[in-house]
Design a protein around this motif. Sequence first.
Motif, short mmCIF file in Angstrom:
data_model
loop_
_atom_site.label_atom_id
_atom_site.label_comp_id
_atom_site.label_asym_id
_atom_site.label_seq_id
_atom_site.Cartn_x
_atom_site.Cartn_y
_atom_site.Cartn_z
N ARG A 31 6.63 0.52 2.28
CA ARG A 31 5.45 1.21 1.56
C ARG A 31 4.86 2.02 2.51
O ARG A 31 4.56 3.28 2.20
CB ARG A 31 4.51 0.15 0.95
N CYS A 65 -6.16 5.90 3.80
CA CYS A 65 -6.86 4.86 4.66
C CYS A 65 -6.17 3.42 4.79
O CYS A 65 -5.24 3.27 3.60
CB CYS A 65 -8.19 4.38 3.77
N GLU A 70 -3.41 -4.69 8.61
CA GLU A 70 -1.99 -4.95 7.86
C GLU A 70 -0.90 -3.81 8.28
O GLU A 70 -0.09 -3.82 7.95
CB GLU A 70 -2.59 -4.42 6.36
N TYR B 84 3.96 6.33 -6.03
CA TYR B 84 4.31 6.84 -4.86
C TYR B 84 5.92 6.90 -4.57
O TYR B 84 6.25 7.95 -3.70
CB TYR B 84 3.92 6.09 -3.61
N SER B 85 6.58 6.08 -5.17
CA SER B 85 8.17 6.30 -4.86
C SER B 85 8.84 5.61 -6.21
O SER B 85 8.03 4.51 -6.60
CB SER B 85 8.49 5.51 -3.72
N ASP B 87 10.96 2.98 -5.72
CA ASP B 87 10.93 1.77 -5.00
C ASP B 87 9.60 1.05 -5.47
O ASP B 87 8.77 0.96 -4.55
CB ASP B 87 11.56 1.59 -3.93
N PRO B 88 9.38 0.53 -6.50
CA PRO B 88 8.11 0.04 -6.91
C PRO B 88 7.26 -0.96 -6.01
O PRO B 88 8.12 -1.87 -5.80
CB PRO B 88 8.11 -0.56 -8.30
N ALA B 89 6.36 -0.90 -5.78
CA ALA B 89 5.31 -1.81 -5.00
C ALA B 89 4.44 -2.52 -5.75
O ALA B 89 4.25 -3.67 -5.64
CB ALA B 89 4.72 -1.54 -3.71
N GLU B 93 3.46 0.41 -10.90
CA GLU B 93 4.71 1.26 -10.42
C GLU B 93 6.09 0.77 -11.09
O GLU B 93 6.84 1.60 -11.57
CB GLU B 93 5.04 1.26 -9.05
N TYR B 125 7.93 13.76 -1.69
CA TYR B 125 9.02 12.74 -1.44
C TYR B 125 9.29 12.06 -2.85
O TYR B 125 10.55 11.87 -3.17
CB TYR B 125 8.08 11.84 -0.69
N LEU B 509 0.00 -7.09 -1.17
CA LEU B 509 0.24 -5.79 -0.74
C LEU B 509 -0.74 -5.10 0.19
O LEU B 509 -2.01 -5.56 0.33
CB LEU B 509 0.00 -4.75 -2.04
N PRO B 510 -0.33 -4.30 1.19
CA PRO B 510 -1.34 -3.47 2.05
C PRO B 510 -2.24 -2.78 1.40
O PRO B 510 -1.97 -2.35 -0.09
CB PRO B 510 -0.29 -2.76 2.77
N PHE B 511 -3.72 -2.71 1.73
CA PHE B 511 -4.58 -1.70 1.04
C PHE B 511 -4.23 -0.34 1.48
O PHE B 511 -4.49 -0.26 2.66
CB PHE B 511 -5.88 -2.31 1.29
N LEU B 512 -3.92 0.47 0.69
CA LEU B 512 -3.55 1.78 0.86
C LEU B 512 -4.43 2.59 0.14
O LEU B 512 -4.43 2.57 -1.16
CB LEU B 512 -2.12 2.01 0.90
N LEU B 513 -5.27 3.23 0.68
CA LEU B 513 -5.92 4.23 -0.16
C LEU B 513 -5.95 5.73 0.32
O LEU B 513 -6.17 6.16 1.52
CB LEU B 513 -7.61 3.72 -0.15
#
Lengths: 80, 731
Positions: A31, A65, A70, B84-85, B87-89, B93, B125, B509-513
């Motif tokens: 990811r 962010c 992680e 985002y892609s 390949d779902p996370a 998604e 992407y 899941l990682p925290f992505l923001l």
Amino acid sequence: MIASEAKWQDLKVGSRARVTGFRKIGKLSKRLMEMGLTVGAEFTVQKVAPLGDPIEIVLRGYRLCLRKRESDDVRIEILP
Amino acid sequence: MPSQARERRRKNRDSSLTDQQRSLPLPTVALVGNPNSGKTTLFNALTGTHQKVANYPGVTVEEVSAEVEIGETTLKFTDLPGLYSLDPATEDEAVAVGVLRGDFGSRPDLLVCVVDANNLERNLYLVGELLEQGAPLIVALTMTDVAAREGVQVDPHALASELGVDVIPVTAHRKGGARPILEAIERWLETRADHMVVSTCDTQEMQHYTEAISQALARIGIDALRSEIRAAVLDPGTSLRGAEEFPEVDALLQQAREAAAREEFHETAAATRYEWANRIATNVTRREAKRTLSITDRIDRILVHRVGGLLVFLAVMYFVFQSIYTLAAPLMTLIEDGFAWVGSAVSGWLEPWPLAQSAIVDGLIAGLAAMFVFLPQILILFFFIAFLEGTGYLARAAFLMDRLLGWCGLNGRAFIPLLSSFACAVPGIMAARVMPDARSRLATILVAPLMSCSARLPVYVLLIGAFIEPQFGPTVAGITLFGMHLLGLVVAIPVVLVLNRAIFKAHRLPFLLELPAYQWPKWRDVLLTMYMRGKVFVSVAGRIIVTMSILVWALLYFPRSDEDFARFRSEYEQLPARTQALISEDAYLEQRQAENSLLGRFGKAIEPIFIPAGFDWRITMGILAAFPAREVIVPTLGIIFNLGSDVDEGSRDLRSSLQAATWPDGSRLITPWTAVGLMVFFALCCQCMATLATVRRETNGWKWPVFMFTYMSVLAYLGAVAVHQLELAFS
């Protein structure tokens, strides 16, 4: 100064870094790659949250962010 | 493009019989794009209030769609969850990818991929992945105004020729801003042309295998998307149609999987695609000489500042909370009074039919009131959420709060749902929508009702006023009230930890923001969000609330007979005059009927269960009757203690009746300990049908509301028992 292998914990506001590889390829690191942290990608640390984590980086022209703890599967080097 | 599908489309086009056309499924257009790309703004501009919200079967993800007429054709638009892609996370998604693959009905006929001009490289992407699918595609280029402000110009013509598909710049929030997209869709409808894959950004190895497998499949008459083949190669757990029966296909698939299993494969794949995206983005973008700081950077210097940022955050949250708490109050009173007025009017007309009168007034109208009373809070909260989300501030708030909530397994985005739940869990649970990942959303929903909402306040005020304040003074009373509010928050932490360990133990899941550039909120989006959330609540959760209200009414009403009432009346006449002076005949009849009702009998039957908590059948019945809403225990206690239902938490009569109540052996029923035990019970229980109905709506099933009710009731019971056992140990 030569670029050196670094830990995410070492990043400070204003640090520039480059992705050099991955320790492990899993759901997490895949990811991160899809978000743009691919080998060779460079980013700048823009902000650190008040309690030290997460951090804000500028990557491929946008602000992302993520949590330092992680992101350890991503190998980085700090650029001079 | 595989020939079968083309053939099918040609047939659709050539058919000239309109009724035959009508029986065919509507052509579908799916909006895909990264989160924050302006996809929903475009969708709102295209569809307005025609939107329908449903749930995809079996998941908690919402399907938002609308039917819109373009010329003579009716199209079905779907707003897919941001991704985002391919390949779902996350579950959201996975649903979006599932729709593209045709898992939920037929595949979309046309994709409109929304691309943020201000974040071109990363948005490309996904475009790259979609291009490889071979499905018809139009690119909608959004945020050109924001990009221009930040000194970035994207040339749509250059982008179109790089990608080989139409690229339409849109300013969807302006009047007529979505028009160019409708025109592009119209042009596509005339030809139904499939786009040609002119550029591909996959690794050569992967291109080689997908091409070979696709050709092998085509030879045996199977039309598969490139992305389907890629998915089957990348995930050995999935199967590919035809692979099992045809050894040729299977052999190719196995070879491809071996290649993909090598560690560096993913690294190369993502890097190659980004190289492609970077090359195109550089070719089509013109940047002004770099300014010192962009506007967004300048605003962020204050709003994400270590100290200043936190202060602004606290001020904003205080304002939001105060608004749902105080701004909603007069509106809620208005709604309650309105329904009470309607109730009394209807009650007058139905006088001759007491059963219908009670069913309609105390069941149906009371249920409608119990539902509509939530609307002000929901609308106000979603106004703020849509506003803050639209400006880009919500992401900053999540960034600031992540550490605080992250250590116990939640994330920064959970802050608003949890804060709102201190006013009311219903809008709080609905606000969990701000979390794009189903797992964190569910964890937040499951603990939100532990936050002490305003409906618990009457219970606390009654019991503290009657048992704590007179004996221990106002300071202890204040501390007790504060402690009750803290209790739910403290209990929520281990609950989240256990939920994450035991139930959601699958990968985290990682925290992505992403922090989007600041912009003015789009008022149409804000109003549509409020409208859609209100509509969803009334139509789905509302139905459940009204049904439950009627059910609880029936449990309190039946059995009821003239013989019973004659018996109660003669009982009353035999009471000593001294007692009669204290209790009115109506209040006595109401109390005896309540005791005799199904709910009263049930309360008596399960009294033994609550004895370890120090509750008798009267308190037990109060708890049972408060199932629809916690504050209902106050009028129920009024009925049980012969005061009638017209009491509130400040009622002096009710307080003294509770203080004077005794067990059959003459000992006091409610000691300060019992009062605390009862408050602990109400702090932790889930006695709120509106909450359960909302969770049913938001999680698309009864599993989670039942789980929530069970775990909270068990916690509440154990809490009350623990308090009573401490009392026994100390006295």
